[in-house]
Design an enzyme around this catalytic site. Sequence first.
Site, PDB file in Angstrom:
ATOM      1  CD  GLU B  96      -3.641 -11.386  -2.337  1.00 33.06           C
ATOM      2  OE1 GLU B  96      -4.638 -11.174  -2.995  1.00 33.06           O
ATOM      3  OE2 GLU B  96      -3.519 -11.964  -1.466  1.00 33.06           O
ATOM      4  CG  ASP B 249       2.027  -2.640  -5.168  1.00 32.55           C
ATOM      5  OD1 ASP B 249       3.007  -1.987  -4.668  1.00 32.55           O
ATOM      6  OD2 ASP B 249       2.061  -3.521  -5.750  1.00 32.55           O
TER       7      ASP B 249
END
Lengths: 206, 340
Positions: B96, B249
Amino acid sequence: MTETTTTTHKHQTFPVDGFENDFTLELMLFEQVTNAKEISDSIKSGSFDVEVALMNPKTIFTENIVRLATFKAIASMETKCMVTRTLHSEIIFNASPKTNINEAFRRFGAGPDSTAILVARVCDKKKEQIVVDTGNSSNSSNSEEHIREKVRKWIDGKEIAATRENLQRFADTNAIKKYYKIDAAELKIASLEDGVLMRIGAREVI
Amino acid sequence: MDIDDKEEEEEEQREEKEETTTRKTKTKTKTRTTTIDDAVEVDQDDEHLLQRILHYNNNNNNNNNNNNNNNNDGNDENRRREEQEKRLHLLSQGAEARVFSTTFLGKPCVVKQRFRKKYRHPVLDQKLTRSRLFAECRSLMKARILGVQAPTVLFVDKRSSSIFMERVEGKSLKEVLKSIAAEEDEEGEEKKEEEKTTPPRNATAEDATAAPSSSSPLSSSAHRRAVKYGREIGLIVSKLHDGNITHGDLTTSNFLVHAQTDSIYVIDFGLSKTQIVGEEDIGVDLYVLERSLVSAHSREGARVWQECLRTWKETCGKSKEAFKRYEEVRARGRKRSMVG
Ligand SMILES: Nc1ncnc2c1ncn2[C@@H]1O[C@H](COP(=O)(O)OP(=O)(O)O)[C@@H](O)[C@H]1O
Ligand SMILES: [Mg+2]
């Protein structure tokens, strides 16, 4: 050399990130200022012919704060999204964590009662180039010194070196913490300056 | 003095109202005027500022230095150093975002830029990218405000979708644990040699708990470091959870170990949540961290995890209920991995 003083420079200059070839930022620092009211009036009325930002060293306590505010102001100028009328007022506006213009000036600009004043001035390298090209006998660094001399005459006070150490002597830590809303937990891992830079640099996100 | 303060406070409240109203009108106009054409128009120059900063490279520096030689301001030396440090330098290319290394305000800095997904509808893409950029930036700032050691934010450029932040000089925890493991293996070999001549040491109770997934104990220095990292991570995670942030994450590549101070920084809030943080999110946060530590780095990682979980349980106000949920998440994960 026709310079009257042989002392080392008290002003400091800084590059502006991304605009290194176009602009520089120059800082001058004055203490024991006695005519703050006059000079802030002449800024308002536009009667002083050098464009500067008069900043309050109580709250603007490091050079990096001015550098970041200036960088953002120039970026806004380039994309034509300035909120205030001039680049230099945009610098003061950008030093604030909020988007209220009056409050920004009251807290981060020098006011009629100020006895210490930080003068921030953006030098446009292209404009200087024109002065040189049109055959003006003074070279660019001389014309810069000429402008500085004007500022010195304008401000009744003592010019001191615009170093980080000198600037920090005027810092009002409580006011800074209050205005930027920085508390003890954050200061365990951050300097006060980091906290301020974060709130200025990411103001749009907050 | 009192009156002053009162006035200011009243003013602040007024302002806050003002600000929220301007924000509302702003979003209104945005939804009204955003069209495909707008998105394309922005496309053309929205990276301009970022490129200017990143591309201020060698070439420019040389020209500039020559031009500036007759300018004898005291800061020339500083300026030259700052300019020379500035290079277009790609650190990481993710799914991303890319991360560049540069300098900003004369400080070592990284820029994390979210990029366009060509397959998405341009308007949707711009909206998604921006909301994720803002979410990541807000979480990063919120973490700092909570006293969590994460890189400080220096500037956000919404046009190029990038966050400028402090560069943490050091390696990722993943790399550090790997190199500790490598050192341990070397030492282990030496020990085996010794053990042939000297009778084997009795394993202490501590050693037995220290390395549940391995037969031989960690050396004392590896043990000390694992415990230290575990504590710091446990504290980071517990502060985040208590402050209503889930990271989303928590893997060993998203912790950096500072080269000088040996202390842990948490990065990459791209998947974090700050609004409705439920026990499920907390449970998943912990489970992801456990998997990342224990599976990939065996002994060292297991020791870090053990210490981390202990610290989190001790310090996190939400640990009681959330721990149960973590165990459920874990059981589910086990089942899934047995089936799959
Ligand atoms: N503040 C930082 N200081 C130093 N390195 C960083 C920093 N932020 C990111 N990096 C480097 O870039 C990599 C990718 O950054 P990250 O935010 O994790 O992006 P992604 O979402 O692509 O994983 C990190 O693993 C790290 O090596
Ligand atoms: Mg990552």
